[in-house]
Design a protein around this motif. Structure first.
Motif, short mmCIF file in Angstrom:
data_model
loop_
_atom_site.label_atom_id
_atom_site.label_comp_id
_atom_site.label_asym_id
_atom_site.label_seq_id
_atom_site.Cartn_x
_atom_site.Cartn_y
_atom_site.Cartn_z
N GLY A 24 0.81 -1.21 0.00
CA GLY A 24 0.00 0.00 0.00
C GLY A 24 0.84 1.26 0.00
N ASP A 25 0.16 2.39 -0.11
CA ASP A 25 0.83 3.69 -0.08
C ASP A 25 0.22 4.58 0.99
N PRO A 29 -8.89 -1.92 22.40
CA PRO A 29 -9.71 -0.71 22.14
C PRO A 29 -9.42 -0.14 20.76
N TYR A 30 -10.39 0.62 20.24
CA TYR A 30 -10.17 1.30 18.96
C TYR A 30 -9.16 2.43 19.17
N LEU A 31 -8.15 2.44 18.33
CA LEU A 31 -7.07 3.42 18.42
C LEU A 31 -6.96 4.18 17.10
N PRO A 32 -6.59 5.44 17.16
CA PRO A 32 -6.53 6.24 15.92
C PRO A 32 -5.40 5.78 15.00
N LEU A 33 -5.73 5.68 13.72
CA LEU A 33 -4.72 5.48 12.69
C LEU A 33 -4.18 6.87 12.36
N ARG A 34 -2.94 7.12 12.68
CA ARG A 34 -2.40 8.49 12.63
C ARG A 34 -2.12 8.92 11.19
N LEU A 35 -3.18 9.43 10.54
CA LEU A 35 -3.08 9.93 9.18
C LEU A 35 -2.77 11.43 9.21
N PRO A 36 -2.14 11.96 8.15
CA PRO A 36 -1.78 13.39 8.15
C PRO A 36 -2.98 14.31 8.24
N ASP A 37 -4.06 14.01 7.49
CA ASP A 37 -5.21 14.90 7.45
C ASP A 37 -6.42 14.16 6.89
N SER A 38 -7.54 14.89 6.74
CA SER A 38 -8.77 14.30 6.23
C SER A 38 -8.65 13.92 4.76
N ASN A 39 -7.82 14.64 4.01
CA ASN A 39 -7.65 14.31 2.59
C ASN A 39 -7.08 12.90 2.42
N GLU A 40 -6.14 12.52 3.29
CA GLU A 40 -5.58 11.18 3.22
C GLU A 40 -6.64 10.13 3.58
N CYS A 41 -7.50 10.44 4.54
CA CYS A 41 -8.59 9.53 4.88
C CYS A 41 -9.54 9.37 3.70
N ASN A 42 -9.89 10.45 3.02
CA ASN A 42 -10.76 10.37 1.85
C ASN A 42 -10.12 9.54 0.75
N ARG A 43 -8.81 9.69 0.59
CA ARG A 43 -8.11 8.92 -0.45
C ARG A 43 -8.19 7.43 -0.15
N LEU A 44 -8.07 7.05 1.12
CA LEU A 44 -8.17 5.64 1.48
C LEU A 44 -9.59 5.13 1.31
N LEU A 45 -10.58 5.96 1.65
CA LEU A 45 -11.97 5.54 1.49
C LEU A 45 -12.35 5.39 0.02
N ALA A 46 -11.73 6.19 -0.84
CA ALA A 46 -12.03 6.11 -2.27
C ALA A 46 -11.45 4.86 -2.90
N ALA A 47 -10.42 4.27 -2.29
CA ALA A 47 -9.82 3.05 -2.83
C ALA A 47 -10.70 1.84 -2.50
N LYS A 48 -10.51 0.77 -3.24
CA LYS A 48 -11.30 -0.45 -3.01
C LYS A 48 -10.88 -1.13 -1.72
N VAL A 49 -9.60 -1.12 -1.41
CA VAL A 49 -9.09 -1.74 -0.19
C VAL A 49 -8.04 -0.82 0.43
N ILE A 50 -7.72 -1.07 1.70
CA ILE A 50 -6.69 -0.33 2.42
C ILE A 50 -5.60 -1.31 2.81
N ASN A 51 -4.38 -1.06 2.35
CA ASN A 51 -3.26 -1.95 2.62
C ASN A 51 -2.28 -1.30 3.59
N PHE A 52 -1.78 -2.09 4.54
CA PHE A 52 -0.71 -1.64 5.43
C PHE A 52 -0.03 -2.86 6.03
N ARG A 53 1.07 -2.62 6.71
CA ARG A 53 1.81 -3.70 7.37
C ARG A 53 1.64 -3.58 8.88
N LEU A 54 1.29 -4.72 9.51
CA LEU A 54 1.12 -4.79 10.95
C LEU A 54 2.27 -5.61 11.54
N ILE A 55 3.07 -4.99 12.41
CA ILE A 55 4.17 -5.69 13.09
C ILE A 55 3.76 -5.95 14.53
N MET A 56 3.91 -7.20 14.97
CA MET A 56 3.46 -7.60 16.30
C MET A 56 4.65 -8.14 17.10
#
Length: 355
Positions: free
Chosen positions: A302-303, A323-350
């Motif tokens: 993902g990007d 608990p639900y925790l905030p995904l630290r995005l730069p701003d609302s525009n980045e959130c809209n860009r993710l919502l406009a995509a079909k899927v949201i990709n990221f890497r989770l390290i545990m």
């Protein structure tokens, strides 16, 4: 027979028609501007109206915000233009409402695959003049940002002694004069230390995150998974959008990641500020508590633009959802860009702490 005698008229009471017309012309000419002056005034008043760049600006503006695009330009199948920000906002709103996204001008269906970039418009807009916000001079849009950030003498600058507390801000060309008269270099060490406390605290918070990451890298059990969040709808009367991943395996257990918009706000389309929160869910039963730390990063697929933040939670048989925790995005525009995509990709390290 006596001759008819015409009544005598005085010269003051008689005026020839020619004299009346000439008199009115003379008086009106006192208020009429010469042709050359009228032409100059007309040209001056209509100059901006008939400028080519102004006419092009009205044609090439975004159909949503009615402003000239600053970056990418998208168009529907009928050729109506949208800037990148408005395009992703329209797609995001449609996904939140569970509707098909449509062009705001002609209502034809739009999507990431049907809409196309218009490179000709992007290049044309980049050449149109725009006014510098500091010096009010006009420059081509493709060079305006460089001018405002590096070249303009009127751009706002701070004093070089701002790190020790000087609050002065003003035009760049006034900076040398101010710095020569600035009193902050002559302050005592105690006064300077007070100003440096805020800077030190900011640097300490940032270093704490990196120190924590390096400490976690020393754990015995470390796993990462590339997560793909897909959109779903709740079964409520008003269907709300949420995201969920497929099950994935980590530390001999099954896990799922869920995400929601604006903490499940009733109607996120009514809010201009948008954000994502997420939670980690343990799907399999565990007999022993699992003290887990985890962090979300961009990953190779993902990007997503996310700032690193470490979270910790102890999963047990009774407490299997963080608990639900905030995904630290730069701003609302980045959130809209993710919502406009079909899927949201990221890497989770545990990171699993050893008992």
């Amino acid at each position: 027979m006596s001759e008819a005698v015409e009544p005598a008229t005085s010269s003051s009471e008689t005026t020839s028609p020619t004299e009346v017309v000439e008199g009115s012309i003379d008086k009106s000419e006192d208020f009429v501007e010469p042709d050359t002056k009228r032409r100059k005034l007309a040209t001056k008043n209509d100059d901006k109206k008939h400028k080519l760049e102004d006419r092009l600006g009205g044609i090439l503006c975004c159909a949503v915000c009615l402003d000239l695009p600053k970056a990418a330009v998208y168009q529907c199948t009928n050729g109506h233009l949208m800037c990148a920000g408005c395009f992703t906002h329209v797609l995001a709103d449609a996904r939140l409402r569970d509707e098909l996204a449509t062009c705001p001008s002609c209502r034809v269906e739009i999507s990431k695959t049907s809409a196309t970039r218009n490179l000709a418009v992007e290049n044309a807009v980049s050449e149109l003049p725009s006014e510098c916000q500091f010096c009010n001079q006009q420059f081509p849009r493709n060079s305006l940002e460089r001018h405002e950030e590096q070249e303009c003498d009127e751009r706002i600058s701070g004093c070089k002694f701002s790190r020790i507390g000087c609050p002065w801000r003003g035009p760049l060309h006034e900076r040398p004069e101010h710095e020569n008269q600035c009193n902050h270099p002559h302050r005592t060490g105690a006064e300077v230390m007070e100003s440096l406390k805020a800077i030190d605290q900011e640097m300490a918070d940032e270093r704490k995150i990196y120190d924590s990451i390096f400490e976690l890298l020393g754990f015995e059990k470390i796993l990462f998974n590339d997560i793909q969040l897909k959109p779903y709808r709740t079964d409520e009367f008003v269907h709300r959008l949420f995201y969920e991943s497929s099950r994935f395996s980590a530390f001999n257990n099954q896990w799922v990641v869920k995400a929601r918009i604006n903490n499940s706000q009733k109607d996120p389309t009514q809010s201009s500020e948008r954000g994502l929160t997420y939670q980690l869910i343990l799907k399999s039963k565990t007999t022993t508590p699992m003290n887990l730390s985890y962090i979300v990063l961009r990953g190779p697929v993902g990007d997503i633009k996310v700032k690193p933040s470490i979270h910790q939670f102890e999963f047990t048989e009774q407490e299997n959802e963080s608990p639900y925790l905030p995904l630290r995005l730069p701003d609302s525009n980045e959130c809209n860009r993710l919502l406009a995509a079909k899927v949201i990709n990221f890497r989770l390290i545990m990171f699993l702490a050893s008992k």
